[in-house]
Design a protein around this motif. Structure first.
Motif, short mmCIF file in Angstrom:
data_model
loop_
_atom_site.label_atom_id
_atom_site.label_comp_id
_atom_site.label_asym_id
_atom_site.label_seq_id
_atom_site.Cartn_x
_atom_site.Cartn_y
_atom_site.Cartn_z
N UNK A 93 0.83 -1.21 0.00
CA UNK A 93 0.00 0.00 0.00
C UNK A 93 0.86 1.26 0.00
N UNK A 94 1.94 1.23 0.78
CA UNK A 94 2.79 2.42 0.82
C UNK A 94 3.57 2.60 -0.48
N UNK A 95 4.08 1.51 -1.01
CA UNK A 95 4.84 1.60 -2.25
C UNK A 95 3.96 1.98 -3.44
N UNK A 96 2.74 1.45 -3.46
CA UNK A 96 1.84 1.74 -4.58
C UNK A 96 1.48 3.23 -4.63
N UNK A 97 1.25 3.82 -3.47
CA UNK A 97 0.91 5.24 -3.42
C UNK A 97 2.03 6.10 -4.01
N UNK A 98 3.25 5.64 -3.89
CA UNK A 98 4.40 6.42 -4.36
C UNK A 98 4.86 6.00 -5.76
N UNK A 99 4.10 5.08 -6.38
CA UNK A 99 4.45 4.64 -7.73
C UNK A 99 5.73 3.83 -7.78
N UNK A 100 5.98 3.04 -6.73
CA UNK A 100 7.24 2.31 -6.62
C UNK A 100 7.07 0.81 -6.79
N UNK A 101 6.00 0.39 -7.49
CA UNK A 101 5.79 -1.02 -7.80
C UNK A 101 5.83 -1.21 -9.32
N UNK A 102 6.37 -2.35 -9.75
CA UNK A 102 6.49 -2.65 -11.17
C UNK A 102 5.26 -3.40 -11.67
N UNK A 103 4.92 -3.27 -12.95
CA UNK A 103 3.73 -3.93 -13.48
C UNK A 103 3.96 -5.38 -13.89
N UNK A 104 5.15 -5.91 -13.74
CA UNK A 104 5.47 -7.24 -14.28
C UNK A 104 4.72 -8.35 -13.53
N UNK A 105 4.48 -9.44 -14.24
CA UNK A 105 3.83 -10.61 -13.64
C UNK A 105 4.89 -11.45 -12.94
N UNK A 106 4.66 -11.74 -11.67
CA UNK A 106 5.68 -12.41 -10.88
C UNK A 106 5.06 -13.52 -10.04
N UNK A 107 5.86 -14.14 -9.25
CA UNK A 107 5.44 -15.23 -8.35
C UNK A 107 4.94 -14.65 -7.04
N UNK A 108 3.87 -15.22 -6.44
CA UNK A 108 2.97 -16.24 -6.98
C UNK A 108 1.90 -15.61 -7.86
N UNK A 109 1.43 -16.35 -8.85
CA UNK A 109 0.48 -15.79 -9.80
C UNK A 109 -0.96 -15.85 -9.30
N UNK A 110 -1.23 -16.80 -8.42
CA UNK A 110 -2.59 -16.94 -7.88
C UNK A 110 -2.61 -16.63 -6.39
N UNK A 111 -3.73 -16.08 -5.94
CA UNK A 111 -3.89 -15.82 -4.52
C UNK A 111 -4.21 -17.06 -3.72
N UNK A 112 -4.56 -18.17 -4.40
CA UNK A 112 -4.86 -19.44 -3.72
C UNK A 112 -3.56 -20.20 -3.57
#
Length: 782
Positions: free
Chosen positions: A304-323
């Motif tokens: 949440x803190x990193x997202x507000x500051x635009x510090x997260x990348x859009x790439x698909x990474x591990x794990x891909x599912x929340x289950x």
């Protein structure tokens, strides 16, 4: 003709190459920085150019170590020794502008016909020599790249670019071609030897800080211990079995669900007493390492803190599912996990702010997983995404360096009393300077993969990074579960592979058992008195006996740019038999490690998996050898002893001349190992954990046949006082002609140092003599 003197920073030559010019900078008399176009803002090089005296004559520039010549016809550079011997020639370069504003950059070189070249990283193809190879170098789970190459001729080259890069060597020449850059940028280094090139690379990018003494003991792990109670119980059982152990590792999901991925706290119900668990582990005289990642689930505070500051990348990474408990992943429930921008100083500060919770609980070490990071289904827009300092494409391969450095620098500011120890899955050039040891990823459990670990680790070492280890037994062992779920440790095929892998791991800086699909603790393989159990225990106990030798090597790595795992050509370059040898190596400068890398008692299965399909591996129903398997039987193996030394069998004391193959009688509980004549090998007491017993009566094994020297290093074991000179050394010298051992005056001191002690001196024929030592020079005639 009068010669002109120039100093570093001078523009030595400007040539036309499109709109570009070539800049040459002498960092030292033996390191030259070459830039064509704009230089890269370095994430790796921390050295500054020395005040180098350069003599210019025409198109030639000469230092005390090196000569660089511009060929006027081709406008290319030639690197030579100061006596005129050609080391390396440029061939051609190109800069191709892309619509992103970046360039595709390429530089090619000429090599001698039979010139062997080494390094680049943990390429898992079983080879040492990189001649004739083509490799796209982008960080992955199983292969990591440092862009550092060295030649048998004693030169090295660091290609300063962080984007995916194609290395190729063919009949036309050797080349580096990178997807993004502002110019050709590389460092040419002349070291004269493998050690010399490593020293040059560490001069540029940083030395190797010491790890705590306890990190050289035995580590137990698996994917994964599912409760604090289970994790703690593993330490209890090792103590109950009287088998040495110094480290226990907690793998992932102690935080709970995938939506809380890498929350950096014990949020799962079965880890509600996580802080107490760490305290209890310490009470049992063991140390605690925990898994952390370069990505965060959407419900974490970090996300949440990193997202507000635009510090997260859009790439698909591990794990891909929340289950988390279903494989393959259920993609209609995406995890939302995202990688953070480790290049950004604010993002690194946020990372440590939350990680400090685990540090304050008493965590001793960090398992930094997926520092490649995992990057699935890559899109062009992903590569073009802006990160701090450039684009994801231009910075991609340096991600492990950025994230590891962030932890190292933050922890050093926090506490000088605890040395940083990081185990990470990926590495880039210069990472040796930031307290990290790299493991070779989620390798499968097969003899083929075991064989590949040896040259992979040596190739990694040759880039200047000395700290390497593997998952002992391989990560994916499900194909050996032939007798039901998690039965691999009872399968003779896996038992033999595991023991031989452990015997290789004995000679890695970190000695660690880990894997999935079956547990790996010693009692899973049988019980005391049975050959496999006893063989495993024997390797662990031997590791503890080798600690005085190993910790002294660690000091040489830090103080003298040495390496733990040394390819044979580093010490025996005159013996062409060892130039491409991928199954033997030196462990320090005294021990020749020659592990058994082929099945002797069971059938060898060929198992192929990768980091993803391994999770979906099917249980095998065949492949087990027919008939009874007698692990008590002796076998034979042929090993090569390098020319230029005499050798002793570590186990029997038998002496051999170098430059020949020897046939050995082998057993399941012995790893073939030899000691170089002239060696002085200190062995410590058997113990259950580091520090349990004092080194007040070390065994000194003397191997006659040549003069020798060894420096025993000791300090407090787990702080940075050694950087202030708080340590002691004792130099042992063996005079072979007079058969005299001189134990020199002890130099230096540290709190808790032994004021007096005994040394028991042992010759290969079994002769023993015990001497008292109080820190003053002592001579012993043998």
């Amino acid at each position: 003709m009068k010669k002109k003197l120039l100093t570093a920073f001078a523009l030595l030559v400007s040539i036309v190459c499109g709109a570009q010019e070539t800049k040459i900078e002498f960092f030292t008399p033996s390191i030259v920085h070459v830039v064509k176009g704009d230089a890269t803002k370095s994430l790796v090089v921390i050295a500054k150019p020395d005040d180098v005296k350069v003599t210019k004559k025409g198109n030639t520039w000469k230092t005390s170590e090196l000569t660089v010549k511009l060929e006027p016809q081709t406008q290319t550079l030639v690197f030579m020794t100061n006596k005129g011997k050609v080391l390396l020639k440029e061939k051609g370069m190109s800069l191709i502008r892309k619509n992103t504003g970046e360039f595709e950059v390429s530089q090619s070189f000429f090599l001698d016909k039979d010139e062997a070249i080494y390094g680049l990283g943990t390429i898992q193809n079983g080879k040492m020599n990189r001649r004739g190879e083509k490799k796209r170098m982008e960080q992955t789970n199983l292969e990591d790249f440092q862009n550092v190459l060295q030649s048998i001729k004693g030169w090295g080259l660091y290609w300063e670019n962080y984007s995916p890069t194609v290395f190729e060597d063919n009949a036309e020449g050797m080349s580096f071609t990178s997807e993004a850059g502002q110019g050709v940028d590389y460092y040419f280094m002349y070291g004269g030897s493998a050690d010399g090139v490593i020293a040059q690379m560490r001069h540029l990018s940083g030395d190797v800080p010491m790890f705590p003494l306890w990190t050289y003991g035995f580590w137990q792990s698996k994917e994964r211990y599912k409760s604090a109670k289970e994790t703690e119980s593993i330490v209890d059982q090792y103590r109950a079995h009287n088998v040495p152990l110094d480290g226990i590792i907690q793998d992932w999901q102690y935080w709970g669900s995938n939506y809380l991925w890498n929350a950096m706290d014990f949020l799962a119900e079965d880890f509600s007493n996580g802080k107490q668990m760490i305290q209890n582990v310490h009470k049992k005289h063991a140390h605690f390492m925990i898994s952390i990642w370069a990505s965060f689930g959407p419900m974490t505070l970090q996300f949440r803190e990193l997202e507000k500051k635009g510090l997260l990348l859009p790439i698909e990474t591990w794990p891909q599912s929340g289950i988390s408990h279903v494989w393959p992943p259920i993609m209609k429930f995406p995890s939302g996990v995202r990688v953070y921008d480790a290049f950004h100083p604010e993002a690194r500060a946020i990372y440590w702010k939350y990680l400090k919770t685990l540090f304050d609980y008493g965590t001793d070490a960090w398992w930094m997983d997926s520092t490649d990071p995992d990057f699935f289904n890559p899109k062009e827009s992903d590569y073009n995404h802006k990160v701090y300092g450039g684009t994801w494409r231009s910075q991609r391969n340096a991600f492990p360096l950025a994230t590891v450095r962030g932890i190292y620098q933050s922890q050093r500011k926090e506490a000088e009393k605890k040395r940083v120890f990081i185990m990470t899955r990926s590495s880039f050039a210069g990472q040796q300077h930031y307290g990290s040891n790299m493991w070779s990823g989620d390798v499968n459990s097969s003899w083929d993969m075991l064989r590949k670990q040896v040259p992979a680790g040596l190739s990694f070492t040759l880039t200047g990074n000395p700290n390497f280890n593997t998952d002992i037994g391989g990560f994916f062992c499900g194909s050996y579960n032939t007798r039901g779920k998690e039965s691999a440790p009872k399968n003779p095929q896996f038992q033999e592979l595991y023991v031989r892998w452990m015997q290789y791991g004995l000679f890695c800086p970190v000695f660690r058992s880990h894997g999935t699909e079956a547990p790996r603790e010693i009692w899973q393989f049988g019980k005391k008195g049975e050959p496999i159990y006893d063989a495993i225990e024997k390797q662990i106990r031997l590791r503890y006996r080798l600690l005085p030798y190993l910790y002294s090597i660690a000091w040489q790595v830090t103080n003298n740019n040495d390496s733990y795992m040394r390819p044979l050509f580093a010490d025996f370059a005159a013996d062409k038999q060892v130039w491409n040898m991928a199954d033997e190596f030196m462990f320090g400068r005294s021990i020749l490690a020659a592990p058994i890398l082929k099945a002797q008692y069971t059938e060898e299965k060929i198992i192929r998996t990768d980091a993803m399909t391994g999770w979906n591996s099917k249980t095998a129903t065949d492949g087990t050898s027919a008939g009874a398997i007698d692990f008590t039987a002796n076998k034979t193996a042929v090993k090569y002893l390098p020319k230029g030394a005499q050798w002793y069998d570590f186990w029997t004391g038998k002496q051999y001349k170098g430059g020949q193959n020897v046939t050995l009688e082998t057993s399941i509980d012995r790893v073939p190992m030899f000691v170089r004549a002239g060696s002085i090998l200190p062995l410590g007491p058997e113990m259950q954990y580091v520090g349990e017993k004092s080194w007040d009566n070390l065994e000194l094994r003397i191997y006659p046949g040549a003069n020798g020297e060894f420096v025993l290093y000791e300090d407090e074991g787990d702080n940075y006082n050694y950087e202030k000179g708080v340590f002691s050394t004792i130099t042992f010298q063996w005079n072979d002609r007079s058969h005299t051992l001189t134990i020199g005056d002890r130099k230096g001191e540290y709190p808790g140092m032994l004021a007096s002690r005994n040394f028991t001196i042992v010759l290969p024929n079994g002769t023993k003599q015990t001497v008292s030592y109080n820190g003053s020079k002592t001579e012993v005639k043998l």
